[in-house]
Design a protein around this motif. Structure first.
Motif, PDB file in Angstrom:
ATOM      1  N   GLU A  21       0.809  -1.119   0.221  1.00 22.33           N
ATOM      2  CA  GLU A  21      -0.203  -0.136   0.087  1.00 22.33           C
ATOM      3  C   GLU A  21       1.094   1.314   0.135  1.00 22.33           C
ATOM      4  O   GLU A  21       1.979   1.287   0.703  1.00 22.33           O
ATOM      5  CB  GLU A  21      -0.864   0.085   1.275  1.00 22.33           C
ATOM      6  N   SER A  22       0.458   2.212  -0.884  1.00 22.91           N
ATOM      7  CA  SER A  22       1.172   3.440  -0.902  1.00 22.91           C
ATOM      8  C   SER A  22       1.029   4.389   0.228  1.00 22.91           C
ATOM      9  O   SER A  22       0.051   4.299   0.846  1.00 22.91           O
ATOM     10  CB  SER A  22       1.065   4.263  -2.331  1.00 22.91           C
ATOM     11  N   VAL A  23       1.917   5.185   0.545  1.00 21.88           N
ATOM     12  CA  VAL A  23       1.927   6.062   1.645  1.00 21.88           C
ATOM     13  C   VAL A  23       1.313   7.362   1.050  1.00 21.88           C
ATOM     14  O   VAL A  23       1.804   8.105   0.169  1.00 21.88           O
ATOM     15  CB  VAL A  23       3.313   6.312   2.261  1.00 21.88           C
ATOM     16  N   LYS A  24       0.368   8.327   1.568  1.00 19.41           N
ATOM     17  CA  LYS A  24      -0.494   9.321   0.994  1.00 19.41           C
ATOM     18  C   LYS A  24       0.674  10.597   1.243  1.00 19.41           C
ATOM     19  O   LYS A  24       1.300  10.716   2.308  1.00 19.41           O
ATOM     20  CB  LYS A  24      -1.567   9.821   1.770  1.00 19.41           C
ATOM     21  N   ILE A  25       0.892  11.256   0.112  1.00 20.67           N
ATOM     22  CA  ILE A  25       1.917  12.314   0.105  1.00 20.67           C
ATOM     23  C   ILE A  25       1.447  13.416   1.107  1.00 20.67           C
ATOM     24  O   ILE A  25       2.310  13.782   2.072  1.00 20.67           O
ATOM     25  CB  ILE A  25       1.973  13.117  -0.997  1.00 20.67           C
ATOM     26  N   GLU A  26       0.194  13.531   1.565  1.00 20.13           N
ATOM     27  CA  GLU A  26      -0.201  14.487   2.939  1.00 20.13           C
ATOM     28  C   GLU A  26       0.533  13.822   4.077  1.00 20.13           C
ATOM     29  O   GLU A  26       0.812  14.662   5.000  1.00 20.13           O
ATOM     30  CB  GLU A  26      -1.677  14.507   3.036  1.00 20.13           C
ATOM     31  N   ASP A  27       0.278  12.473   4.091  1.00 16.97           N
ATOM     32  CA  ASP A  27       0.840  11.948   5.567  1.00 16.97           C
ATOM     33  C   ASP A  27       2.462  12.223   5.683  1.00 16.97           C
ATOM     34  O   ASP A  27       3.097  12.452   6.601  1.00 16.97           O
ATOM     35  CB  ASP A  27       0.312  10.170   5.460  1.00 16.97           C
ATOM     36  N   LEU A  28       3.091  12.020   4.419  1.00 17.12           N
ATOM     37  CA  LEU A  28       4.571  12.211   4.352  1.00 17.12           C
ATOM     38  C   LEU A  28       4.684  13.737   4.888  1.00 17.12           C
ATOM     39  O   LEU A  28       5.889  14.047   5.599  1.00 17.12           O
ATOM     40  CB  LEU A  28       5.244  11.872   3.327  1.00 17.12           C
ATOM     41  N   ARG A  29       3.975  14.708   4.162  1.00 19.18           N
ATOM     42  CA  ARG A  29       4.075  16.124   4.862  1.00 19.18           C
ATOM     43  C   ARG A  29       3.878  16.306   6.093  1.00 19.18           C
ATOM     44  O   ARG A  29       4.674  17.072   6.794  1.00 19.18           O
ATOM     45  CB  ARG A  29       3.482  16.871   3.955  1.00 19.18           C
ATOM     46  N   GLU A  30       2.923  15.509   6.543  1.00 16.93           N
ATOM     47  CA  GLU A  30       2.569  15.723   8.180  1.00 16.93           C
ATOM     48  C   GLU A  30       3.719  15.088   9.115  1.00 16.93           C
ATOM     49  O   GLU A  30       4.065  15.901   9.948  1.00 16.93           O
ATOM     50  CB  GLU A  30       1.327  15.007   8.334  1.00 16.93           C
ATOM     51  N   ILE A  31       4.344  14.076   8.552  1.00 12.64           N
ATOM     52  CA  ILE A  31       5.424  13.557   9.313  1.00 12.64           C
ATOM     53  C   ILE A  31       6.667  14.464   9.235  1.00 12.64           C
ATOM     54  O   ILE A  31       7.111  14.893  10.247  1.00 12.64           O
ATOM     55  CB  ILE A  31       5.791  12.171   8.685  1.00 12.64           C
ATOM     56  N   VAL A  32       6.774  15.144   8.253  1.00 15.53           N
ATOM     57  CA  VAL A  32       8.028  16.213   8.028  1.00 15.53           C
ATOM     58  C   VAL A  32       7.628  17.351   8.651  1.00 15.53           C
ATOM     59  O   VAL A  32       8.401  17.877   9.654  1.00 15.53           O
ATOM     60  CB  VAL A  32       8.282  16.523   6.570  1.00 15.53           C
ATOM     61  N   LYS A  33       6.384  17.839   8.906  1.00 18.32           N
ATOM     62  CA  LYS A  33       5.733  18.998   9.717  1.00 18.32           C
ATOM     63  C   LYS A  33       6.031  18.692  11.381  1.00 18.32           C
ATOM     64  O   LYS A  33       6.654  19.486  12.072  1.00 18.32           O
ATOM     65  CB  LYS A  33       4.361  19.246   9.604  1.00 18.32           C
ATOM     66  N   ALA A  34       5.769  17.418  11.851  1.00 22.66           N
ATOM     67  CA  ALA A  34       6.192  17.023  12.951  1.00 22.66           C
ATOM     68  C   ALA A  34       7.526  17.160  13.313  1.00 22.66           C
ATOM     69  O   ALA A  34       7.826  17.448  14.500  1.00 22.66           O
ATOM     70  CB  ALA A  34       5.540  15.749  13.220  1.00 22.66           C
TER      71      ALA A  34
END
Lengths: 173, 173
Positions: A21-34
């Protein structure tokens, strides 16, 4: 009283096996924001990021480390860099990127993802920069592999707290 | 869907003003335990801790830094060290202590406490070791001041996410 943050800290594990399953780009950006909300000395925020889901790029990066199978199997990678121009103290800037990465790992967990902090690839950091076309004004600090975890139990161990506390200098009370 | 961990990461602030209420030793140990569950390279767990609530010791430490007022006003301090014998890679061990300290800051917040990561005192780390009678086999990484926060609003700023993401190398989809 529930303690969701402590619970997350204690139950987080390095995840090295992911499903397709791919990872949503929004989730990657949220991780980076954290990550970016970690503290840093003088609030210099020396961290920078490259988000990678491209298969060919992942494959080239996988060839740079003995943990290539993790990189190849991960739907997404986040390369974490130190911006050389922002360095004010190497020790403190390295610590700050560690705090940043820990936030990222905790964030991934809370988003239902798994992640692992890969450091061995730093042995080939020049090659990594070349592959993802990032200049030498950015110093690779780690690659975080992210994906949906394959379901299995993951154990981990820590030293006894007593052996980590050198001493306690307490007020008489 | 609530995200308590992300919420904690985003709302955590450095707390430098504390009221007189003392910090329970159990809470200090829980904070250290949370720190110890950070990841480290090869799981080497290079961190060690000294817990301090003694007024005279705090006073002597306060004299070692321009942020002495924070140390003097904090009911508790946690000195974080790197165990020299456990070092396997300086950059990665410094990063690991950063991850450890971030866990500690998040844990303190969840326990209803406030904390601040003090780094400037590293300029006098030899004196710190001497004051708390810790050998030179331990390298001071930071002092975390802990206490019950004085109630006031605390702002903080971060760079725009777009300026931190150098690039995105994404799979065509």
């Amino acid at each position: 009283m529930t303690k969701p943050v402590l619970k997350a800290i204690y139950k987080r594990r390095s995840v090295r096996e992911f499903n397709n399953e791919s990872v949503k780009i929004e989730d990657l950006r949220e991780i980076v924001k954290a990550g970016s909300w970690a503290p840093s000395g003088l609030n210099n925020q020396p961290w920078r990021f490259v988000l990678i889901t491209d298969t060919e790029t992942k494959s080239q990066l996988a060839d740079q480390t003995r943990y290539g199978h993790v990189i190849r199997g991960a739907p997404a990678l986040i390369a974490v860099f130190l911006a050389i121009e922002d360095i004010y103290n190497e020790v403190k800037d390295h610590q700050a990127t560690g705090a940043c990465i820990q936030n990222m790992l905790l964030a991934a967990e809370e988003l239902g993802l798994g992640a692992v902090w890969l450091g061995e690839i730093l042995n080939r950091k020049d090659q990594v920069n070349r592959i993802i076309e990032v200049g030498d004004d950015y110093d690779l600090m780690a690659i975080v592999a992210v994906g949906h975890p394959v379901d299995r139990s993951r154990g981990s161990k820590r030293k006894e707290l007593n052996s980590l506390i050198i001493k306690e200098i307490l007020e008489d009370s």
